[in-house]
Every structure is written in C-alpha cells, then in structure tokens.
Write a protein that holds these residues in place. Structure first.
Motif, PDB file in Angstrom:
ATOM      1  N   ILE A 167       0.914  -1.186   0.149  1.00  0.00           N
ATOM      2  CA  ILE A 167      -0.056   0.096  -0.077  1.00  0.00           C
ATOM      3  C   ILE A 167       1.074   1.420  -0.070  1.00  0.00           C
ATOM      4  O   ILE A 167       0.332   2.281  -0.534  1.00  0.00           O
ATOM      5  CB  ILE A 167      -0.890   0.111   1.325  1.00  0.00           C
ATOM      6  N   SER A 168       2.179   1.274   0.671  1.00  0.00           N
ATOM      7  CA  SER A 168       2.904   2.305   0.609  1.00  0.00           C
ATOM      8  C   SER A 168       3.083   3.162  -0.560  1.00  0.00           C
ATOM      9  O   SER A 168       3.325   2.569  -1.793  1.00  0.00           O
ATOM     10  CB  SER A 168       4.360   1.730   0.994  1.00  0.00           C
ATOM     11  N   THR A 169       2.885   4.302  -0.639  1.00  0.00           N
ATOM     12  CA  THR A 169       3.064   5.432  -1.679  1.00  0.00           C
ATOM     13  C   THR A 169       4.270   5.547  -2.290  1.00  0.00           C
ATOM     14  O   THR A 169       4.467   5.989  -3.584  1.00  0.00           O
ATOM     15  CB  THR A 169       2.627   6.774  -1.355  1.00  0.00           C
ATOM     16  N   GLU A 170       5.129   4.858  -1.468  1.00  0.00           N
ATOM     17  CA  GLU A 170       6.668   4.852  -2.120  1.00  0.00           C
ATOM     18  C   GLU A 170       6.738   4.018  -3.433  1.00  0.00           C
ATOM     19  O   GLU A 170       7.866   4.026  -3.981  1.00  0.00           O
ATOM     20  CB  GLU A 170       7.709   4.479  -1.075  1.00  0.00           C
ATOM     21  N   ASN A 171       6.034   3.076  -3.194  1.00  0.00           N
ATOM     22  CA  ASN A 171       6.050   1.823  -4.313  1.00  0.00           C
ATOM     23  C   ASN A 171       5.035   2.157  -5.560  1.00  0.00           C
ATOM     24  O   ASN A 171       4.782   1.087  -6.090  1.00  0.00           O
ATOM     25  CB  ASN A 171       5.856   0.634  -3.692  1.00  0.00           C
ATOM     26  N   GLN A 172       4.659   3.337  -5.513  1.00  0.00           N
ATOM     27  CA  GLN A 172       3.559   3.621  -6.533  1.00  0.00           C
ATOM     28  C   GLN A 172       3.853   3.016  -7.925  1.00  0.00           C
ATOM     29  O   GLN A 172       3.296   2.517  -8.913  1.00  0.00           O
ATOM     30  CB  GLN A 172       3.033   4.899  -6.706  1.00  0.00           C
ATOM     31  N   GLU A 173       5.329   3.513  -8.150  1.00  0.00           N
ATOM     32  CA  GLU A 173       5.888   3.222  -9.594  1.00  0.00           C
ATOM     33  C   GLU A 173       6.170   1.925  -9.829  1.00  0.00           C
ATOM     34  O   GLU A 173       6.406   1.632 -10.909  1.00  0.00           O
ATOM     35  CB  GLU A 173       7.013   4.169  -9.817  1.00  0.00           C
ATOM     36  N   LEU A 174       6.555   1.193  -8.639  1.00  0.00           N
ATOM     37  CA  LEU A 174       7.201  -0.179  -8.895  1.00  0.00           C
ATOM     38  C   LEU A 174       6.081  -1.199  -9.022  1.00  0.00           C
ATOM     39  O   LEU A 174       6.357  -2.165  -9.695  1.00  0.00           O
ATOM     40  CB  LEU A 174       7.917  -0.497  -7.381  1.00  0.00           C
ATOM     41  N   LEU A 175       4.850  -1.192  -8.280  1.00  0.00           N
ATOM     42  CA  LEU A 175       3.785  -1.938  -8.568  1.00  0.00           C
ATOM     43  C   LEU A 175       2.621  -1.566  -9.323  1.00  0.00           C
ATOM     44  O   LEU A 175       2.395  -0.464  -9.321  1.00  0.00           O
ATOM     45  CB  LEU A 175       3.262  -2.334  -7.187  1.00  0.00           C
ATOM     46  N   HIS A 176       2.417  -2.468 -10.355  1.00  0.00           N
ATOM     47  CA  HIS A 176       1.153  -2.063 -11.336  1.00  0.00           C
ATOM     48  C   HIS A 176       0.023  -2.112 -10.609  1.00  0.00           C
ATOM     49  O   HIS A 176      -0.271  -2.875  -9.696  1.00  0.00           O
ATOM     50  CB  HIS A 176       1.142  -3.264 -12.279  1.00  0.00           C
ATOM     51  N   VAL A 177      -0.790  -0.982 -10.956  1.00  0.00           N
ATOM     52  CA  VAL A 177      -2.183  -0.848 -10.149  1.00  0.00           C
ATOM     53  C   VAL A 177      -2.910  -1.960  -9.522  1.00  0.00           C
ATOM     54  O   VAL A 177      -3.418  -2.246  -8.865  1.00  0.00           O
ATOM     55  CB  VAL A 177      -2.984   0.482 -10.520  1.00  0.00           C
ATOM     56  N   HIS A 178      -3.251  -2.718 -10.870  1.00  0.00           N
ATOM     57  CA  HIS A 178      -3.862  -3.898 -10.819  1.00  0.00           C
ATOM     58  C   HIS A 178      -3.361  -5.027 -10.074  1.00  0.00           C
ATOM     59  O   HIS A 178      -4.141  -5.803  -9.361  1.00  0.00           O
ATOM     60  CB  HIS A 178      -4.135  -4.459 -12.434  1.00  0.00           C
TER      61      HIS A 178
END
Length: 633
Positions: free
Chosen positions: A402-413
């Motif tokens: 859930i961490s916002t720091e990993n927004q770019e690393l994990l695909h949203v789906h």
C-alpha cells in the motif's frame, strides 16, 4: 566578357625586411629602442611562412585567399598574349597551390590531434585551424556559379566534408584501439568489449566538452562528436546482440543501454551541449525487446524460486522474540520483491514491465494463503504460534504494497489484487481466534433483536461485552499492532452479528413508542460497544455511525424521508442491498405494502453502485464493505 572576380583586394603587404633588408634592420632597431622608451612599437606584418610557422593559421589562410582572389582577378580580366604575364600567372598559381597544401598539412594535423589538446597554445592552434576551415567553406560558396576554367582548380575545396570524414575516422580508430583498465575484473569478452568502448566514449566526450568545444565558434561540435561515438557504440552493440547472449551478458547490455549510457550523455559536464533525446536508440526495438524478455524471464524465475524457498523455511516453525511470536517471512519476501522490481527499473529504465514480474507476488500470496489454510486445518500444537507470527508478516506485506513509495514499482491492478488477497489471508487467520469467541457468545447474540433485548437492552449489551472481554484478555504473545488489528476485526464482526440478529425478523415494532424505544436502545448500545472496543485498541472509528443511522430509519414516519435516508445510507455503504432494506424495514410494522414497495423501488433506482476499495486503503479500516458481511435471507 570576363566574369567579375568575387573579390578584388590588394595584395597583402610583404615584409619590409624582405624587400628592403637594410631599411628593415634600421626599423627593427628603432622598434626595440622605442619599446624601451615605452613608446608603442610599429606593428610588422608577418609573411605567410612566418604565420604558418607560428601556427597563425587564420592569418595565413586569409593571406592565401587574398592572393587567390588577386590572381584569379587577373586571370579573368585576361593577360592578352603577353607571354611573360602568362608565365608569371602560372608560376603564381603553382606557388599558391603549394602554399595551400602546406597550410592544410598543418591544419589537418592539428585537427587530428584534437584529443591531445590541453594547453592554451594547443587550444589556440586548433581554434585557428577551425577558422581556416570555416573561411574556406565561405570561399567555396563565393566561387559557386563560376565555370571550372574560371575558378581555381582547388575550388571547391569542401573542407567541411573532409573535416567531418577525418573526425569519423578518428572516432572509429579510437574506439577500436580503446583499452580496458587492468583493475576492472570482467570475465566475459562481451562485457570487456562493451566496457572498454564505453569508457573511451565517456573519456573522449568529456575531453571534447572541456577543451575542444571552445575551438569551434558558433558550432556544437560536442553534439557532432556525440553522434559519431553513438554510431560506433550502437554498431558494436548490434553486432554483439546478433549472436545471442547469456543472462549475465544480457544484463550488461541492458544496463548500458538503459542506465549507464544515458547517465553519461546526461551528466552535468555535457549538459546543454548534448541532447540525448536527439540521438537514435542504441538498439532498435527488434533487438531490444528479446533482451528485455530474456531478462524479465530470468528475474521472474529467480523471484519464484526465492519465494518458494522462503515459504519452505516458514514450515520449519517460528520463534519468540521480546514476548511476541516472530517470523522473518515478510522481511525476506519484501527484500526479494523490492530488489527484483528496483533491478527491473534500473536495467530497463522507463521500459519496465512490472505486470509480469509482480505477477509472482500474486502467485506467492496464493501459495502463502494455501499454506496458512493448511496450518489451520491441520491444527497442530504450534498452530496458534504460527498464525500469530504470520499476522505480523501479513501486516508488513500489506504496508509495503500500500505504501505510496512503491506506486511506480507495482502495477495498479496487481497491487489491488495483492491487497485483496492479503486482506482475505489476514481475515482467515484472525477468524481462527475470533471463531471460538463467537461460538462462546452464541447465547448472548441470540438475545439481540428480541423482546428481551427491547425490554433490557443495556443488560443484554453489557453481558455481550463482558463475554468479549474475557476472550480478549487471553490473547497474548501477539505483536501490539497486530493485536489492535485483531481487536478491530472483532469489533467489526461483533457489530456485524449485532445487525444481522436485528434483521432476523424476531420482533415487529408496531407503534411509534416501540420504534423510539428500539432506536434509543440502538444508540445506547452503539455507544457502549464503540467505547469498549476503542479502549481495547480498535481503530474502526467509522463503525460508531452504523447503528445510529439504522436507528434513524425506525423513527422516521414519512415514507419519502425513509427513501431519502436509505439512498443516503447506500452512498456511505455501497453494499447495503435491497435485502438489507427489506429485513430492516420489517421492524417497522406500521408501513403498508404499497409504501414498502415504493420505498424499495426508489432505493433500487437511486442507490449507488458498489465500488472497489481505493488502492491506498486497507480493507480492514474501510466500512464501505460492512453490509457485505451481514448475511440476510
């Protein structure tokens, strides 16, 4: 009619000492004497050969161009049949041609030594050589339109083309002859080849930016060199990838294409002089995509193997640390996944394909879910310890995803799917502890929504909470944060069971007094339940509004007001269904069938559709899914 000369300037002054030796010596002595007396010396023009010797290439070139223009002005105006003038003209042309050759021998030698330029004198010599080339280009353009017999035999000289060709050959040779530092330990010949050329490229471009750039007024020679080196480096990479690469060499190529090479071109020393985006791709798509797929497959297999090993180790048991059961599973998985994702981003740059690699996270969580289910089903002696340790692991995994720091690393789906999976795993583990509590409280739940509850709701609620407290006190050796989550889940489940029992249709509130009495009981019970669980550690503050809002439905008399309240309720709780409406309004025995029918119709038309959880929302702390757990017939 003779064609007019492009320029008809006077022949430059020759040296006074050459024309008048005695007079020149006297003048020189006078100049020395005046310098001693702080008087401005007389400026003496140098001859062509003197300028050439002193590397005053620009002055020497100007002298030759002036001679060229005077000579061909005479030639165009004609010399008649004066044999002496014809012979003088031919002699002058041969001398001029020879002087041009002497000049360009030094000009090209200076250009060829561009990578040895460092001192002020060397920089000035190269700058002079470049000016000669630029002026020669201008002179070529001034002779455009003249017939071949009317212009010098060396026009057009095409110095720019020759210059560019020499630079290209020079770059090619330097890249071919590049050496690798002895302290660099690379086993693969592919990696050595790429690294030595890349190091040469970087070294030379930095030299150009520091020393050579200033020698090319009005030109971006850095970009010109960058394109030449880019071309050579790209050609070598294409050649290397044509033969197929092992995983290590594949990684090396991708790192240079997507990380190291862009970093060189965008470094501060080259900033503003080289625009990396203007260069073509180092590797075309048809060569790059197979390398990316190869690397992705390798990382995918590695991550799968790591996760399986982590889960395999988990089966060997847990340990007690600082009074709490502990497992390193989450830390190990996060390190593996995060490392793989960061590696993908670094190696593939902006071309990362997280969907494929993060799919392994989903696969691991499914295996993890099955593992914990088996632990619960087998119910061996260490079941409670394993589940307590893994509740902490689940929390850590969820926080990471859930961490916002990993927004770019994990695909949203993938991220949403993982959150849903983890919430389900956590709920399943928590149910192991809460199930026995609910079984023990069955008798107390049974009194809810009955006449006994209506007569003495405070006692029924108090009895229920005493039973809950007895069990909560027995929960030990659990991480504090996880204990709060367990209490929060129990809070939600108790309230869910409370509402479900109220919707069992055990009583009917046929008049306003009973409806007001029931509404007051709901308000009072809600306050007691919320206070107890909040003090016990629950973080579900939004649950305090559910019973009061349902109670308000009991006090409303106007069907239209009831309709409005139901629609408003559905917007807060999208899973509040028509079945829940029917079960709750059953309590209001004073509504007629037509009124009930109209209320249900209006609700169906205006209720908000159910929506998915927000991607940054932990499902445990959302009340929007509360009624989906309230099963009614």
């Amino acid at each position: 009619m003779a064609v007019e000369s492009p320029c008809n300037k006077d022949r430059p002054n020759t040296s006074l000492t050459a024309k008048f030796p005695k007079f020149g010596k006297k003048l020189f002595k006078k100049a020395v004497k005046t310098r001693k007396n702080n008087i401005q010396p007389v400026e003496i023009s140098l001859t062509f050969k003197q300028n050439l010797k002193e590397q005053h290439f620009a002055a020497a070139g100007k002298q030759l161009i002036n001679r060229e223009e005077r000579l061909f002005s005479v030639k165009q105006n004609g010399v008649g049949f004066n044999r002496k003038l014809v012979e003088e003209e031919e002699d002058d042309e041969e001398n001029l041609k020879k002087d041009f050759e002497d000049l360009f021998e030094q000009v090209w030698s200076t250009v060829d030594n561009s990578f040895q330029v460092q001192t002020e004198a060397e920089i000035e010599a190269l700058r002079q050589a470049v000016i000669v080339i630029q002026k020669e280009e201008e002179q070529d353009r001034r002779w455009e339109g003249y017939l071949e017999k009317e212009r010098p035999q060396w026009r057009p000289r095409c110095c720019r083309d020759l210059h560019d060709s020499r630079l290209q050959n020079m770059v090619k040779q330097r890249m071919e002859e590049a050496k690798l530092d002895s302290d660099i330990n690379l086993k693969s010949s592919v990696q050595k080849e790429i690294t030595r050329k890349a190091k040469q490229l970087r070294k030379d471009l930095l030299h150009v930016a520091k020393y050579v750039k200033q020698c090319y007024p009005g030109e971006n020679v850095c970009l010109q060199y960058a394109k030449l080196y880019h071309q050579e480096f790209s050609a070598k990479l294409k050649e290397i990838t044509d033969y197929g690469l092992n995983d290590d060499d594949c990684l090396h190529v991708l790192l240079w294409v997507n990380t190291h090479y862009p970093r060189i071109m965008n470094c501060k020393e080259l900033d503003g002089v080289i625009k990396y985006e203007q260069l073509e791709a180092l590797l075309p798509e048809n060569l790059l995509e197979p390398l990316e797929d190869q690397f992705l497959t390798q990382k995918e297999n590695e991550l799968r193997a790591w996760c399986k090993n982590i889960l395999k180790r988990e089966k060997s048991g847990t340990e007690l640390r600082d009074g709490c059961y502990f497992s390193p599973l989450a830390i190990d998985v996060i390190q593996c996944v995060h490392g793989a994702l960061k590696s993908l981003k670094e190696v593939l740059g902006s071309r990362a394909k997280p969907q494929k690699i993060t799919q392994q996270m989903k696969e691991f969580l499914r295996d993890y879910q099955n593992f914990l289910k088996k632990v619960i089903v087998d119910n061996e002696g260490n079941t409670e310890a394993v589940l307590k340790a893994n509740l902490c692991c689940i929390r850590q995994l969820l926080e990471y995803i859930i961490s916002t720091e990993n927004q770019e690393l994990l695909h949203v789906h993938i991220k949403n799917d993982c959150v849903t999976l983890l919430a389900s795993i956590r709920e399943h583990c928590q149910r192991y502890f809460t199930k026995c509590i609910h079984n023990d409280l069955k008798g107390k739940y049974a009194k809810l929504g009955t006449r006994e509850w209506l007569k003495n709701s405070d006692h029924v609620c108090e009895e229920l909470l005493v039973g809950v407290d007895t069990h909560i006190q027995k929960i030990t050796n659990l991480d504090k944060a996880c204990q709060k989550e367990l209490v929060s889940q129990l809070h939600k489940e108790v309230l869910t069971e409370y509402v479900r029992k109220m919707m069992k249709k055990k009583i009917k509130l046929g008049d306003g007094n009973k409806q007001d009495q029931a509404a007051k009981a709901l308000h009072d019970n809600s306050q007691k339940i919320h206070t107890y669980f909040t003090e016990a550690g629950s973080n579900l503050n939004d649950l305090k509004d559910i019973l009061p809002r349902l109670a308000e439905l009991l006090t409303l008399k106007d069907p239209q007001c009831i309709e409005l309240q139901l629609v408003t309720l559905s917007r807060s709780y999208p899973d509040f269904s028509e079945a829940h409406v029917c079960a709750w309004l059953y309590l209001k025995a004073d509504l007629s069938n037509p009124e009930l029918k109209k209320i249900k119709k209006t609700f169906s038309e205006f209720r908000e559709p159910s929506e998915n959880e927000g991607q940054n929302q932990d499902p445990l702390y959302s009340c929007s899914n509360f009624f989906s757990k309230v099963f009614v017939k």
